[in-house]
Scaffold this motif. Structure first.
Motif, PDB file in Angstrom:
ATOM      1  N   TYR A 156       7.945  -7.058   5.652  1.00  0.00           N
ATOM      2  CA  TYR A 156       7.687  -8.048   4.609  1.00  0.00           C
ATOM      3  C   TYR A 156       8.523  -9.282   4.914  1.00  0.00           C
ATOM      4  O   TYR A 156       9.588  -9.186   5.520  1.00  0.00           O
ATOM      5  CB  TYR A 156       8.101  -7.514   3.233  1.00  0.00           C
ATOM      6  CG  TYR A 156       7.290  -6.332   2.766  1.00  0.00           C
ATOM      7  CD1 TYR A 156       6.174  -6.515   1.952  1.00  0.00           C
ATOM      8  CD2 TYR A 156       7.637  -5.037   3.133  1.00  0.00           C
ATOM      9  CE1 TYR A 156       5.429  -5.426   1.517  1.00  0.00           C
ATOM     10  CE2 TYR A 156       6.892  -3.953   2.710  1.00  0.00           C
ATOM     11  CZ  TYR A 156       5.791  -4.156   1.894  1.00  0.00           C
ATOM     12  OH  TYR A 156       5.047  -3.084   1.470  1.00  0.00           O
TER      13      TYR A 156
ATOM     14  N   ASN B  59       6.098   4.170  -3.443  1.00  0.00           N
ATOM     15  CA  ASN B  59       5.517   3.703  -2.196  1.00  0.00           C
ATOM     16  C   ASN B  59       5.636   2.187  -2.112  1.00  0.00           C
ATOM     17  O   ASN B  59       5.173   1.486  -3.015  1.00  0.00           O
ATOM     18  CB  ASN B  59       4.039   4.126  -2.156  1.00  0.00           C
ATOM     19  CG  ASN B  59       3.371   3.865  -0.840  1.00  0.00           C
ATOM     20  OD1 ASN B  59       3.762   2.984  -0.082  1.00  0.00           O
ATOM     21  ND2 ASN B  59       2.331   4.629  -0.560  1.00  0.00           N
ATOM     22  N   ASP B  60       6.226   1.683  -1.035  1.00  0.00           N
ATOM     23  CA  ASP B  60       6.439   0.230  -0.918  1.00  0.00           C
ATOM     24  C   ASP B  60       5.139  -0.558  -0.984  1.00  0.00           C
ATOM     25  O   ASP B  60       5.073  -1.605  -1.612  1.00  0.00           O
ATOM     26  CB  ASP B  60       7.187  -0.114   0.378  1.00  0.00           C
ATOM     27  CG  ASP B  60       6.429   0.253   1.628  1.00  0.00           C
ATOM     28  OD1 ASP B  60       6.123  -0.642   2.428  1.00  0.00           O
ATOM     29  OD2 ASP B  60       6.141   1.444   1.826  1.00  0.00           O
ATOM     30  N   THR B  61       4.062  -0.067  -0.355  1.00  0.00           N
ATOM     31  CA  THR B  61       2.823  -0.842  -0.336  1.00  0.00           C
ATOM     32  C   THR B  61       2.138  -0.882  -1.693  1.00  0.00           C
ATOM     33  O   THR B  61       1.283  -1.739  -1.918  1.00  0.00           O
ATOM     34  CB  THR B  61       1.839  -0.332   0.752  1.00  0.00           C
ATOM     35  OG1 THR B  61       1.654   1.064   0.593  1.00  0.00           O
ATOM     36  CG2 THR B  61       2.368  -0.620   2.137  1.00  0.00           C
ATOM     37  N   ASN B  62       2.514  -0.001  -2.607  1.00  0.00           N
ATOM     38  CA  ASN B  62       1.999  -0.055  -3.973  1.00  0.00           C
ATOM     39  C   ASN B  62       2.909  -0.866  -4.891  1.00  0.00           C
ATOM     40  O   ASN B  62       2.506  -1.197  -5.998  1.00  0.00           O
ATOM     41  CB  ASN B  62       1.851   1.353  -4.556  1.00  0.00           C
ATOM     42  CG  ASN B  62       0.827   2.172  -3.834  1.00  0.00           C
ATOM     43  OD1 ASN B  62      -0.086   1.643  -3.221  1.00  0.00           O
ATOM     44  ND2 ASN B  62       0.969   3.490  -3.892  1.00  0.00           N
TER      45      ASN B  62
ATOM     46  N   ASP C 142       5.155  -6.748  -3.934  1.00  0.00           N
ATOM     47  CA  ASP C 142       4.179  -7.829  -3.934  1.00  0.00           C
ATOM     48  C   ASP C 142       4.918  -9.109  -4.312  1.00  0.00           C
ATOM     49  O   ASP C 142       6.150  -9.129  -4.365  1.00  0.00           O
ATOM     50  CB  ASP C 142       3.012  -7.537  -4.880  1.00  0.00           C
ATOM     51  CG  ASP C 142       3.448  -7.328  -6.327  1.00  0.00           C
ATOM     52  OD1 ASP C 142       4.590  -7.700  -6.698  1.00  0.00           O
ATOM     53  OD2 ASP C 142       2.646  -6.803  -7.113  1.00  0.00           O
TER      54      ASP C 142
ATOM     55  N   ASP D  95      -3.060  -3.578   7.819  1.00  0.00           N
ATOM     56  CA  ASP D  95      -2.552  -4.266   6.635  1.00  0.00           C
ATOM     57  C   ASP D  95      -1.659  -5.436   7.009  1.00  0.00           C
ATOM     58  O   ASP D  95      -1.028  -5.443   8.054  1.00  0.00           O
ATOM     59  CB  ASP D  95      -1.745  -3.299   5.750  1.00  0.00           C
ATOM     60  CG  ASP D  95      -2.549  -2.085   5.343  1.00  0.00           C
ATOM     61  OD1 ASP D  95      -3.778  -2.195   5.273  1.00  0.00           O
ATOM     62  OD2 ASP D  95      -1.950  -1.037   5.104  1.00  0.00           O
ATOM     63  N   GLY D  96      -1.592  -6.439   6.144  1.00  0.00           N
ATOM     64  CA  GLY D  96      -0.687  -7.559   6.325  1.00  0.00           C
ATOM     65  C   GLY D  96      -1.354  -8.763   6.939  1.00  0.00           C
ATOM     66  O   GLY D  96      -2.481  -8.700   7.437  1.00  0.00           O
TER      67      GLY D  96
ATOM     68  N   LEU E 144       3.410  -8.963   2.607  1.00  0.00           N
ATOM     69  CA  LEU E 144       3.271  -7.910   3.614  1.00  0.00           C
ATOM     70  C   LEU E 144       2.765  -8.543   4.899  1.00  0.00           C
ATOM     71  O   LEU E 144       1.733  -9.211   4.912  1.00  0.00           O
ATOM     72  CB  LEU E 144       2.287  -6.835   3.138  1.00  0.00           C
ATOM     73  CG  LEU E 144       1.961  -5.723   4.142  1.00  0.00           C
ATOM     74  CD1 LEU E 144       3.207  -4.919   4.510  1.00  0.00           C
ATOM     75  CD2 LEU E 144       0.881  -4.813   3.577  1.00  0.00           C
TER      76      LEU E 144
ATOM     77  N   SER F 265       6.842  -0.737   7.251  1.00  0.00           N
ATOM     78  CA  SER F 265       6.196  -2.021   6.976  1.00  0.00           C
ATOM     79  C   SER F 265       7.175  -3.164   7.180  1.00  0.00           C
ATOM     80  O   SER F 265       8.394  -2.973   7.133  1.00  0.00           O
ATOM     81  CB  SER F 265       5.691  -2.069   5.524  1.00  0.00           C
ATOM     82  OG  SER F 265       4.809  -1.012   5.251  1.00  0.00           O
TER      83      SER F 265
ATOM     84  N   LYS G 153       9.172   4.470   4.766  1.00  0.00           N
ATOM     85  CA  LYS G 153       8.667   5.322   3.687  1.00  0.00           C
ATOM     86  C   LYS G 153       8.593   6.756   4.181  1.00  0.00           C
ATOM     87  O   LYS G 153       8.009   7.030   5.230  1.00  0.00           O
ATOM     88  CB  LYS G 153       7.270   4.832   3.262  1.00  0.00           C
ATOM     89  CG  LYS G 153       6.444   5.822   2.452  1.00  0.00           C
ATOM     90  CD  LYS G 153       6.857   5.831   1.009  1.00  0.00           C
ATOM     91  CE  LYS G 153       5.884   6.614   0.143  1.00  0.00           C
ATOM     92  NZ  LYS G 153       6.154   8.040   0.068  1.00  0.00           N
TER      93      LYS G 153
ATOM     94  N   LYS H 144       2.024  -3.315   8.963  1.00  0.00           N
ATOM     95  CA  LYS H 144       2.276  -1.915   8.632  1.00  0.00           C
ATOM     96  C   LYS H 144       1.930  -1.108   9.870  1.00  0.00           C
ATOM     97  O   LYS H 144       0.912  -1.358  10.507  1.00  0.00           O
ATOM     98  CB  LYS H 144       1.419  -1.502   7.436  1.00  0.00           C
ATOM     99  CG  LYS H 144       1.736  -0.152   6.882  1.00  0.00           C
ATOM    100  CD  LYS H 144       0.928   0.094   5.622  1.00  0.00           C
ATOM    101  CE  LYS H 144       1.086   1.534   5.171  1.00  0.00           C
ATOM    102  NZ  LYS H 144       0.185   1.848   4.071  1.00  0.00           N
TER     103      LYS H 144
END
Length: 174
Positions: free
Chosen positions: A140, A43-46, A49, A70-71, A62, A138, A106, A65
């Motif tokens: 980034y 998972n990209d959000t996990n 970073d 988020d972000g 980030l 998402s 994702k 999303k």
């Protein structure tokens, strides 16, 4: 032969668009207007970073999303990919003076990461596709944004200052 000739005509008629980039891990992901792509499991959000190496760079932030608050909001989706869909349009609001912007898609047990090609005529929008229903998308970025949107409080202070100057000038004129 006819199919390849048609494809060449379509590409010649629209030279400003980059060839869609694809990658495959848990499924196949495609994004138009991408200069590079990479696929990962998980998972990209996990995973993504400041220390995650993506396209030879670390320091990723980030920004937005599609399914949450988020972000940091420097770059936001105007037209976000829809969760559950397998294809559609995407659009972002700004490049924020940045040269490294990634959109991730994702689905299933993996995600595709796409480095946007900022040399195309409209790098702010395009098409996306996924072999499975989308879980989320998402944005980034890497680097320091150079363009800022004034905060509402800043705009209010500027407005009050201009009003004060106008009143002072009017009094002096009388």
């Amino acid at each position: 032969m006819a199919v390849s000739s048609l494809a060449l005509l379509l590409m010649a008629g629209n030279p400003a668009q980059a060839v869609p980039m694809s990658c495959t891990s848990a499924t196949t992901y495609t994004l138009s207007d991408a200069a590079n792509s990479a696929c990962f499991s998980g998972n990209d959000t996990n995973q993504i970073d400041a220390s995650f190496s993506l396209f030879g760079m670390t320091g990723w932030v980030l920004s937005d999303k599609n399914d949450g608050p988020d972000g940091d909001g420097v770059i936001e989706f105007l037209t976000a990919p829809t969760n559950g869909d397998k294809s559609g349009n995407w659009a972002i609001d700004t490049l924020a003076g940045l040269s490294n912007i990634v959109i991730t898609l994702k689905a299933g047990n993996g995600f595709g990461a796409f480095l946007l090609d900022l040399t195309v005529a409209d790098p702010l929008s395009g098409r996306w596709a996924s072999g499975k229903g989308l879980s989320h998308a998402s944005i980034y970025y890497n680097g320091r944004p150079t363009t800022k949107v004034p905060e509402p409080s800043t705009l209010a202070l500027i407005g009050l200052g201009l009003l004060g100057l106008g009143m002072t000038r009017r009094r002096a004129h009388k």
